[in-house]
Scaffold this motif. Structure first.
Motif, PDB file in Angstrom:
ATOM      1  N   ARG A 567       0.843  -1.198   0.041  1.00 25.10           N
ATOM      2  CA  ARG A 567      -0.038   0.143  -0.153  1.00 25.10           C
ATOM      3  C   ARG A 567       0.823   1.371  -0.051  1.00 25.10           C
ATOM      4  O   ARG A 567       0.536   2.127  -0.884  1.00 25.10           O
ATOM      5  N   LEU A 568       1.885   1.209   0.829  1.00 20.65           N
ATOM      6  CA  LEU A 568       2.784   2.389   0.833  1.00 20.65           C
ATOM      7  C   LEU A 568       3.603   2.719  -0.492  1.00 20.65           C
ATOM      8  O   LEU A 568       3.547   3.626  -0.699  1.00 20.65           O
ATOM      9  N   ASP A 573       0.811  10.390  -3.566  1.00 20.45           N
ATOM     10  CA  ASP A 573       1.054  11.496  -2.749  1.00 20.45           C
ATOM     11  C   ASP A 573       2.208  11.295  -1.895  1.00 20.45           C
ATOM     12  O   ASP A 573       2.124  10.822  -1.085  1.00 20.45           O
ATOM     13  N   VAL A 574       3.240  12.256  -2.278  1.00 23.47           N
ATOM     14  CA  VAL A 574       4.409  12.176  -1.210  1.00 23.47           C
ATOM     15  C   VAL A 574       4.076  12.371   0.153  1.00 23.47           C
ATOM     16  O   VAL A 574       4.574  11.662   1.252  1.00 23.47           O
ATOM     17  N   GLN A 579       2.979   9.983   5.853  1.00 22.42           N
ATOM     18  CA  GLN A 579       2.097   9.856   7.127  1.00 22.42           C
ATOM     19  C   GLN A 579       2.082   8.349   7.264  1.00 22.42           C
ATOM     20  O   GLN A 579       1.953   7.827   8.351  1.00 22.42           O
ATOM     21  N   TRP A 580       1.805   7.836   5.975  1.00 22.97           N
ATOM     22  CA  TRP A 580       1.605   6.314   6.193  1.00 22.97           C
ATOM     23  C   TRP A 580       2.960   5.491   6.966  1.00 22.97           C
ATOM     24  O   TRP A 580       2.742   4.499   7.642  1.00 22.97           O
ATOM     25  N   ALA A 581       4.122   5.876   6.184  1.00 26.27           N
ATOM     26  CA  ALA A 581       5.496   5.307   6.743  1.00 26.27           C
ATOM     27  C   ALA A 581       5.333   5.536   8.230  1.00 26.27           C
ATOM     28  O   ALA A 581       5.914   4.411   9.136  1.00 26.27           O
TER      29      ALA A 581
END
Length: 934
Positions: A567-568, A573-574, A579-581
């Motif tokens: 997913r990452l 979108d950077v 945020q996900w990381a």
């Protein structure tokens, strides 16, 4: 009801720690091994029937769909949802063995392998044996009516389950073994009982339908509901119970089941037989069915080609003709005379069958395991070689034995015509049940269209032309739901619809699965499979890795880490990606033990820990790298400092008490917020400095061995709380070697030496490589370029050394060296104690389990091997900074050690966590051997 309201309502029903509504958890917990991706609104873990009842009543009251999940190894999209996902937790991992093993009751969260392990002492096993049995749980085995390589119909769940406890959509509980419960249910659910009675009357009264059902279930069949229950039983509760089997969570929740077990014979023999083509091999099915055969596994030429280059496989595979096929025939018995008679009977039955070579059975354990490794490696090799960005689909069909050869030849022609010529075909010939893989590109419209056309053509060929089963043992799911009516016809499909409505009038239980009139459902909500990283791109998200992962009950499993990382990498979108990381860092990185056991369980050998290490390497900043460089350059100073510091807490604790000292240590750990390690009474003291390079055996001409004491045991190899005596690991190691008559050589410059594993696990590659090179040079010198054997006292270090140093060096773990070289030279007496042993991850990879047990049993009266513990989760030094990982991984340990009063292993750091979570002191195996040889 919006998501916030749903969360608040669920919090009224269950503890907060059992609810998962954050984005990461919903994504990773909501996957299975199928082609499809749906994100649940909430994931709920349940640990008791009371919790299930409350949730079911809530869902029924609010008309909210709910789907059940056990291990999520389902291949056809059975355990995914965009509503509530109910995951069975550890509270359902219970068992009760009765009647000397002939019957057994298991909770639905227990794996099939765990169930069989409990039955092993009785020489019994459960009948179903799916390929996923190590990971698949009883709940999934029942829900899919799993079978496997043995006589699947005879020993499947349908024919071996004797009773069960069921919770229905309205929250009602039925225990089919309890007459009072049966009576109460009949009184509280008269409409359901009446519907089943009426369906039984209609089906048995209609000769065409009755004969059609009987004919279809002579084959393995899990397509649609098990409507054979309507003709096999007249009692409505028995009908109900057997309809539950294979219902894929669409009729109710099974919380436990009692099985009639089957014999697990001690002696086994197998023969790998080659044939000219698929048609020839299928000629063997009918004579084998009348013979004492426990399995007959088909492998086509593509299957054999997929494994022919693997180490150890028979050389003749490469020379087989292009159209050749093979059959692996298995038979078993409890005594040699019976086994030999059975072999003779099988050979006689196949006398008239043309084969490319003589039929030769073997009872040699090594050859037996080799043949089965060929069979078990088929899926692994096929899936690992698939093209990038393609899915791995395993289809599952069955045909009548009389037409099997022709039907399979047509299936092969269809695969080639459809663009899937590389498909691998194998199967359970006794049941006419064949699997094949295909690798559709489900990320492109063209790939999806090709797959859709193939599925329609396959359904016509199997169900219409040859009257076969579209799903023999993998369940219907979303993948085959659109084709159930095609196979069964409108009348019987109508019966199945009535069954669903009778059990689940609100249609809230796993909607869309089995019964679905959307003819394109099987190509909707397909997974996006990006090229995320070469280390994980072959993952098919099957979940085989999960049962062995130490963080599975704490944060993420390997499968879930891969799903999260995919997913990452798919985020454009950077800012969103960053945020996900950050959101997944603790779960993905910090609590990953990187032990690599997932690679052993994974069908395609993926080591998710390698990915985590790779990312750690990329994320290490300049300051961290400079610190690592300083440590690598001054390893002698670092080990000396640790050696001295480790003595201080124990000195204080002996004065103030260990309870007080541990309280202070916990306070310091909390203040440090992860920067400072947690000290406990089981943290070892410092070792003594090794001041000599040679320790003679003390007499004449003796054999020599190089002993490399790892940096861990040189610095913190001393005793801890619960130890008797004051000797450290290196002292004990040298003592045992000298008792066995060996002169011990310690490498020069030992204080500076390190295998590099500690640096590697944190992503410091350069420093890891440099330390490995330094150690390599020192060991070559000490061993005279590999002339002398080398033993190491830390199994993780030894495994890392085997992967990084010169192949001329003969490297041994302490367990291996003691077993192979010292047992015959030592005068051992069994100590009158019960000891527990732990096989470390590295030992498991090196295959040292049996050797560890053998050595321990030579030294102690009783040896306990905890069955529910794999990796301890200490993970180098991670247990000092993330003790919750170690505590979660070893949750079952205290119970599993039984009456053991001492513990032994072969990794000093692992022994710390084992001691903390068992309450007994774990130490190096050399302590036990040294005591037994005094």
């Amino acid at each position: 009801m919006n998501d916030s309201q749903l969360r608040r309502e669920l919090e009224k029903l269950l503890p907060k720690e059992q609810l998962f509504t954050d984005e990461l958890s919903r994504l990773v917990k909501g996957c299975d091994a199928g082609l499809y991706r749906l994100i649940p609104r909430a994931v709920v873990k349940v640990n008791s029937e009371a919790e299930v009842i409350r949730l079911m009543q809530f869902c029924s009251r609010e008309n909210i769909p709910v789907t059940f999940k056990a291990a999520g190894t389902s291949l056809s999209g059975q355990t995914i949802t965009d509503s509530i996902l109910m995951e069975s937790g550890e509270g359902f991992a219970f068992s009760a063995i009765t009647d000397n093993g002939k019957t057994a009751t298991f909770g639905v969260s227990l794996t099939g392998t765990a169930a069989n392990r409990m039955l092993q002492r009785y020489h019994r096993k459960i009948g179903p044996k799916p390929a996923s049995i190590n990971a698949a749980k009883i709940g999934g085995i029942l829900a899919n009516n799993a079978s496997g390589s043995s006589y699947g119909i005879q020993h499947n769940s349908y024919n071996t389950v004797r009773s069960m406890r069921i919770i229905f959509a309205d929250g009602t509980l039925l225990d089919t073994a309890d007459p009072a419960s049966r009576q109460a249910f009949a009184e509280s659910h008269p409409e359901l009982i009446a519907s089943l009675v009426e369906l039984h009357r209609e089906v048995t009264g209609n000769e065409a339908i009755r004969n059609r059902i009987a004919e279809k279930f002579r084959l393995k069949n899990t397509c649609g509901y098990g409507v054979n229950a309507l003709i096999d039983f007249s009692d409505p509760i028995e009908i109900l119970q057997h309809l539950m089997i294979g219902s894929e969570g669409t009729l109710g929740f099974i919380s436990q089941a009692t099985f009639e077990t089957v014999p697990d014979h001690r002696l086994k023999a197998t023969a790998l037989v080659y044939f000219r083509n698929l048609r020839d091999v299928c000629q063997a099915i009918l004579p084998l069915r009348g013979s004492p055969v426990s399995a007959a596994e088909l492998m086509d030429r593509n299957a054999l080609r997929a494994v022919e280059n693997q180490t150890g496989v028979p050389a003749e595979l490469k020379s087989l003709p292009e159209e050749a096929a093979a059959l692996l025939i298995d038979t078993s018995a409890d005594d040699e005379e019976t086994l030999l008679a059975q072999i003779g009977e099988i050979e006689s039955a196949m006398n008239h069958i043309h084969t490319l070579s003589a039929i030769r059975f073997t009872t040699d354990r090594q050859l037996y395991n080799l043949y089965w490794s060929v069979r078990n490696g088929l899926f692994t090799s096929a899936a690992a070689s698939r093209p990038p960005q393609t899915a791995c689909v395993i289809e599952d069909i069955a045909f009548d034995g009389a037409i099997l050869g022709d039907a399979l030849a047509e299936v092969r022609e269809l695969l080639i015509h459809s663009g899937y010529a590389d498909a691998v075909m194998w199967g359970h010939l006794l049941d006419g049940n064949v699997h094949f893989t295909l690798f559709p590109d489900i990320n492109s419209p063209e790939g999806v269209d090709r797959y859709s056309r193939f599925m329609h053509d396959l359904s016509q060929l199997v169900a219409v032309k040859h009257n076969g089963s579209l799903k023999a043992e993998h369940g219907t799911g979303r993948n085959m739901a659109p084709f159930v009516e095609l196979e069964w016809g409108a009348e019987i499909y109508g019966v199945m619809k009535r069954i669903k409505s009778a059990f689940d009038p609100q249609q809230i239980l796993n909607p869309g699965v089995i019964i679905n009139d959307d003819k394109e459902l099987f190509v909707k909500n397909l997974k996006n499979i990006p090229d995320a990283h070469p280390l994980i791109d072959k993952c098919i998200e099957c979940g085989f890795c999960e049962v062995i992962c130490p963080s599975r009950e704490l944060t993420l499993t390997p499968r879930q880490r891969i799903v999260a990382y995919r997913r990452l990498t798919g985020m454009g979108d950077v800012k969103r990606r960053k945020q996900w990381a950050e959101k997944m860092n603790y779960s993905f990185n910090e609590t990953c033990a990187t032990d690599g056991l997932c690679a052993i369980a994974c069908p395609v050998g993926i080591n998710t820990g390698k990915l985590v290490k790779e990312l750690r390497w990329k994320e290490n900043g300049k300051v961290a790298k400079r610190m690592a460089e300083a440590i690598a350059n001054h390893m002698d100073l670092v080990t000396a400092t640790i050696r001295n510091l480790m003595k201080l807490p124990h000195a204080i604790a002996r004065i103030t008490g260990y309870g007080w000292m541990e309280s202070v240590a916990r306070g310091i750990y909390r203040i440090g917020d992860g920067l400072l390690p947690l000290w406990t009474r089981y943290t070892p003291t410092g070792s003594r400095k090794i001041c000599r390079s040679i320790f003679p055996a003390g007499h004449g001409d003796t054999p020599e061995v190089v002993y490399f004491p790892s940096c861990v045991t040189r610095s913190m190899g001393g005793p801890a709380f619960g130890f008797t005596g004051s000797e450290d690991v290196p002292s004990k190691m040298i003592s045992v070697l000298r008792k066995a008559g060996y002169t011990v050589i310690i490498p020069d410059g030992r204080e500076k030496l390190c295998c590099g594993m500690a640096f590697s696990s944190k992503g410091f590659r350069d420093q890891a490589h440099r330390k490995a090179r330094e150690l390599n040079e020192a060991l070559l010198q000490a061993s005279r370029n590999g002339e002398l054997p080398i033993v190491c006292d830390m199994s993780p270090c030894l495994l890392h050394m085997r992967e990084t140093v010169d192949s001329r060096l003969r490297l041994y773990d302490q367990v291996e060296f003691i077993h192979d070289f010292l047992l015959a030279r030592l005068n051992l007496r069994k100590r009158p104690v019960t000891v527990a042993i732990h096989t470390t991850c590295s030992s498991a990879k090196m295959g040292l389990e049996e050797k560890l047990y053998t050595v321990a049993l030579r030294c102690a009266e009783k040896v306990v091997t905890p069955q529910n513990v794999s990796c301890c989760g200490w993970a180098g030094d991670r247990g000092f900074f993330y003790p919750e990982l170690n505590n979660s991984a070893l949750k079952p340990l205290k119970h599993d050690i039984g009456d053991a009063t001492e513990g032994y292993s072969n990794s000093r750091t692992c022994e710390i966590g084992l001691s903390i979570n068992s309450g007994i002191a774990y130490r190096s195996l050399v302590y036990l051997v040294d005591q037994a040889s005094e």
